[in-house]
Design a protein around this motif. Structure first.
Motif, PDB file in Angstrom:
ATOM      1  N   SER A  94       3.431  -6.138   8.251  1.00 24.50           N
ATOM      2  CA  SER A  94       2.317  -5.187   8.403  1.00 24.50           C
ATOM      3  C   SER A  94       1.046  -5.772   7.827  1.00 24.50           C
ATOM      4  CB  SER A  94       2.579  -3.856   7.718  1.00 24.50           C
ATOM      5  OG  SER A  94       3.855  -3.677   7.319  1.00 24.50           O
ATOM      6  N   GLY A 118       0.813  -1.213   0.000  1.00 17.12           N
ATOM      7  CA  GLY A 118       0.000   0.000   0.000  1.00 17.12           C
ATOM      8  C   GLY A 118       0.847   1.265   0.000  1.00 17.12           C
ATOM      9  N   SER A 119       1.815   1.324   0.903  1.00 15.03           N
ATOM     10  CA  SER A 119       2.593   2.549   1.056  1.00 15.03           C
ATOM     11  C   SER A 119       3.465   2.838  -0.174  1.00 15.03           C
ATOM     12  CB  SER A 119       3.449   2.478   2.314  1.00 15.03           C
ATOM     13  OG  SER A 119       4.208   1.293   2.319  1.00 15.03           O
TER      14      SER A 119
HETATM   15  O1  PMV Z   1       2.580  -0.627   2.931  1.00 17.16           O
HETATM   16  P1  PMV Z   1       2.592  -1.522   4.079  1.00 17.16           P
HETATM   17  O2  PMV Z   1       1.693  -2.694   3.860  1.00 17.16           O
HETATM   18  O3  PMV Z   1       3.988  -1.921   4.476  1.00 17.16           O
HETATM   19  O4  PMV Z   1       1.999  -0.738   5.347  1.00 17.16           O
HETATM   20  C1  PMV Z   1       2.609   0.413   5.845  1.00 17.16           C
HETATM   21  C2  PMV Z   1       1.937   0.880   7.070  1.00 17.16           C
HETATM   22  C3  PMV Z   1       2.618   1.994   7.837  1.00 17.16           C
HETATM   23  O5  PMV Z   1       3.944   2.185   7.421  1.00 17.16           O
HETATM   24  C4  PMV Z   1       2.646   1.650   9.303  1.00 17.16           C
HETATM   25  C5  PMV Z   1       1.840   3.300   7.670  1.00 17.16           C
HETATM   26  C6  PMV Z   1       1.938   3.991   6.330  1.00 17.16           C
HETATM   27  O6  PMV Z   1       0.968   4.677   5.970  1.00 17.16           O
HETATM   28  O7  PMV Z   1       2.973   3.889   5.664  1.00 17.16           O
END
Ligand code: PMV
Length: 333
Positions: A192, A138-139
């Motif tokens: 995450s 996502g990020s």
């Molecule tokens: O993109 P992921 O699935 O690694 O999730 C990232 C989540 C956080 O870093 C905690 C928050 C964010 O918005 O980046």
């Protein structure tokens, strides 16, 4: 098909994303806003494979399963979506700890999506590229656009309105700095991906945090537009603490912090109140702490942070650009 190298930087969310409304399409429950870290770099090279298989090399060696498997899933997704058949070798390396809560998946999937885009001549726009990177992590959506970016949560079931937009370029706020206090470099305890789903399903505090989203997004946009560090910092700190509260109250509880994480948070609050230095923290899915401050206060903050028990070292960063190819000066793909 020629060898292609792309460069991406991780981003740190000021208003966080934590949880999906659609697991398959990686659609978030709330919009998020981030800044990009210039000091941390992921470089990803794609070459044609020497045999009929795809190969993934992370930081110069065969990646462990936990890191390689989401990359393989992403490549297969792309190959399927765009009917690609050429086997490829992907070499990716980070100049910072991988999978330790420092957003290596954000820069990693942004660089990979961009490299695939160029290698296979997919001709995706930045908006389309951000949606493709979203399928990896996502990020990563926000690392595609760089600078100060917003990932719109969107409302459409097919996810076509859930993409990143650059709100301000990397040059917008030259005095802004992020100090990253490294308290642990190991691979994090839990991914995450699973942690956020468990939080949605079991935390009684999740709904209240989501209810703050629209107001916080509007205030954060205002803080960035007016370069108001106290407003930005208070909001970022509160949003990060609230996100971690939803994890602490999930069942079983999830806690990414180590003792040094608490010490850094306490010290930053003390410096702010006793020395009147505007500095604020934000923490992601890991024990490392990112401190938001101004250039002029970096030396004082570093002196104190480096003395905290459990702080291994600190890195100071300015704001970084959008994903780009290595041989291009301009920050686009
Ligand atoms: O993109 P992921 O699935 O690694 O999730 C990232 C989540 C956080 O870093 C905690 C928050 C964010 O918005 O980046």
């Amino acid at each position: 098909m020629n060898t292609i190298t792309t460069v991406a930087h991780p981003n740190i969310a000021l208003i966080k994303y934590w949880g999906k409304r659609d697991e398959q399409l990686h659609l978030p429950t709330r919009s998020s806003i981030s800044l990009t870290l210039e000091a941390f770099v992921t470089e990803t090279t794609i070459t044609p494979s020497s045999d009929e298989y795809d190969h993934i090399i992370v930081n110069n060696s065969q990646a462990p399963d936990r890191i390689a498997s989401p990359i393989t899933t992403f490549i297969n997704y792309c190959k399927n979506k765009y009917a690609l058949s050429t086997p490829i070798t992907i070499q990716t390396s980070n100049n910072f700890p991988t999978a330790a809560g420092l957003a290596s998946s954000a820069s990693g999937f942004a660089a990979l999506a961009a490299a695939l885009n160029v290698f296979f001549s997919l001709r995706l726009s930045p908006q389309e590229l951000s949606m493709l990177a979203r399928q990896g992590s996502g990020s990563a959506t926000r690392s595609v656009t760089g600078g100060f970016s917003m990932w719109h949560k969107g409302v459409l079931p097919d996810g076509s309105d859930s993409y990143a937009e650059q709100l301000f370029p990397q040059t917008h706020w030259p005095e802004l700095r992020v100090i990253i206090a490294i308290t642990q470099q190991d691979i994090k305890i839990q991914s995450s991906r699973h942690a956020m789903q468990q939080t949605i399903e079991t935390s009684p505090d999740y709904g209240a945090w989501i209810a703050t989203s629209e107001d916080r997004i509007a205030s954060m946009r205002n803080a960035l537009a007016t370069k108001d560090l106290p407003l930005l910092g208070e909001l970022a700190e509160q949003d990060s603490l609230d996100m971690h509260q939803t994890m602490h109250t999930s069942k079983p509880p999830i806690n990414f912090f180590v003792p040094a994480t608490y010490r850094v948070m306490r010290t930053i609050k003390e410096i702010r109140t006793k020395q009147a230095i505007p500095c604020y923290f934000t923490i992601d899915a890991g024990p490392n702490v990112k401190i938001l401050c101004l250039d002029e206060h970096v030396p004082t903050l570093l002196k104190t942070l480096n003395d905290i028990e459990g702080v291994l070292y600190c890195i100071t960063s300015t704001i970084g650009p959008a994903v780009h190819t290595k041989d291009k000066e301009i920050h686009s793909v």
